[in-house]
Design a protein around this motif. Structure first.
Motif, PDB file in Angstrom:
ATOM      1  N   GLN A   1     -11.663 -13.869 -20.031  1.00 23.38           N
ATOM      2  CA  GLN A   1     -12.191 -12.342 -19.775  1.00 23.38           C
ATOM      3  C   GLN A   1     -13.826 -12.296 -20.407  1.00 23.38           C
ATOM      4  O   GLN A   1     -14.541 -11.671 -20.027  1.00 23.38           O
TER       5      GLN A   1
ATOM      6  N   TYR B   1      -5.236  -5.213 -17.875  1.00 26.08           N
ATOM      7  CA  TYR B   1      -5.078  -6.803 -17.783  1.00 26.08           C
ATOM      8  C   TYR B   1      -4.194  -7.003 -19.069  1.00 26.08           C
ATOM      9  O   TYR B   1      -3.492  -7.914 -18.917  1.00 26.08           O
TER      10      TYR B   1
ATOM     11  N   THR C   1     -10.948  -5.492 -22.138  1.00 22.56           N
ATOM     12  CA  THR C   1      -9.619  -6.021 -22.082  1.00 22.56           C
ATOM     13  C   THR C   1      -9.159  -7.267 -23.213  1.00 22.56           C
ATOM     14  O   THR C   1      -8.084  -7.530 -23.242  1.00 22.56           O
TER      15      THR C   1
END
Length: 400
Positions: A57, A228, A354
């Motif tokens: 991420q 996520y 996230t």
């Protein structure tokens, strides 16, 4: 009104773009799907293994931010950026399977993979916008559904539990390489792509000052606060809920059905509904539904497999159904010469968010048990619903 040949080409290109997302993004959760094997072989904990997801991420956020600052997507052909990024992602995934034996090396590879993903998903969004003008919600919904199928595909590979995890990861690398070849050879930009231009950093600031664009971005951020963390940890929640110590083949199929199939249906049906009911209304319904699932998750923990699967299927559909709608909102508000930059900024900030929830969720589970790991995530959808209320200005003006 496009002619019949133009309409056929539009549908063909949109189908090809969608296919590249399924194959290309199959490597996204390839490490997450084999975490039980990595914990055993690398002698790491589940919390440490979470860094494999978080580094991805973070890499995506870094890549998307760099792309937005440099204006890569608005200066170069998006299908070439997508194709080359997919080929590089495939090579890195193959290296992860063949050579990586420590957590530190795995984190480094996954960070680089995240950068490659920033060259795959935002270009896919821009290519979709270039072939869609009046039906963007439906087109972006299809693209989001394909992202969901691709991301959850590694879980389906869990049915091959007797196969070494390296071969499963190599399978996703092969699919990703196919996406790269597909993009370079057959995908082209559509008629609604503005001439290439370099957009300065000042545009990103101007974009956030525009009420409609800001509403679509803030709504997207609230959506990502939940998404996520759910995608990463819902399979573990389901595993503990069923009292299982490992990801069995039946559970792997259940996870793919809930996140992959459910997410695909949520995105595609959400896009179709948005064309009739309005993007903001459908996005609000999806946000409210997924937020309610966060709150209700403790009451479903320990339920029978059919009840758990039905709940997870609804959650898997709702948690992603609004993603494409926020992208469609922003692409409509942005200057069409800066769509790539606008979408990159939106996704970059969203993926930074996230990182925190992916890490916080297992910490909550360690403190209170997996039964109570998800309710706090409802704050994201709640915040997003409030932001969607500012959607109306987007219908009247664009960010020039």
């Amino acid at each position: 009104m496009p002619s019949a040949p133009q309409h056929r080409e539009q549908r063909r290109q949109l189908a090809l773009i969608a296919l590249t997302q399924v194959f290309g993004l199959s490597v996204w959760f390839s490490s997450t799907a084999v975490v039980p094997h990595l914990i055993h072989e690398w002698h790491i904990t589940a919390t440490q293994a979470a860094w494999l997801s978080m580094s991805t991420q973070l890499g995506f956020a870094a890549g998307a931010l760099s792309s937005s600052l440099s204006g890569v997507l608005d200066r170069f052909s998006p299908h070439k950026v997508l194709g080359l990024s997919a080929l590089l992602a495939a090579a890195l995934t193959a290296c992860f399977a063949g050579f990586v034996q420590t957590l530190i090396a795995g984190i480094a590879i996954r960070f680089l993979l995240g950068i490659c993903f920033a060259g795959m998903y935002p270009p896919g969004l821009k290519l979709t916008a270039s072939w869609s003008l009046t039906n963007r919600a439906r087109s972006f919904g299809l693209l989001g559904g394909c992202l969901t199928i691709g991301s959850s595909l590694p879980y389906l590979l869990g049915i091959f539990h007797d196969v070494r995890w390296q071969y499963l990861v190599l399978g996703t690398a092969t699919a990703c390489a196919g996406a790269g070849v597909l993009s370079l050879l057959w995908i082209r930009s559509g008629p609604f792509l503005e001439p290439r231009s370099r957009v300065g950093l000042s545009y990103a600031w101007k974009m956030f000052q525009h009420p409609g664009a800001r509403a679509s971005c803030v709504g997207y951020f609230g959506h990502m606060f939940e998404l996520y963390a759910v995608w990463t940890w819902l399979p573990i929640f389901m595993m503990h809920s069923l009292g299982q110590a490992a990801m069995t083949p039946p559970l792997a199929v259940m996870v793919f059905a809930c996140l992959g199939i459910g997410g695909f249906l949520g995105c595609t049906l959400g896009g179709v509904a948005a064309e009739r009911l309005g993007r903001e209304r459908v996005a609000s319904i999806a946000l409210a539904t997924s937020g309610l699932c966060c709150v209700l998750s403790p009451f479903v923990f320990g339920a029978s497999p059919p009840v758990l699967m039905l709940f997870a299927f609804v959650w898997g559909a709702a948690v992603i159904a609004d993603s494409g709608l926020f992208s469609a909102m922003l692409s409509s508000a942005a200057n069409q010469r800066a769509v790539g930059t606008a979408l990159s900024v939106q996704t970059a900030v969203g993926f930074v968010i996230t990182i925190f929830t992916i890490q916080i969720t297992p910490m909550v589970a360690d403190a209170y048990g997996w039964k109570f790991a998800f309710p706090y995530l409802a704050l994201g959808p709640l915040f997003a619903v409030v932001a969607v209320g500012a959607w109306q200005p987007l219908k009247r003006s664009t960010v020039e």
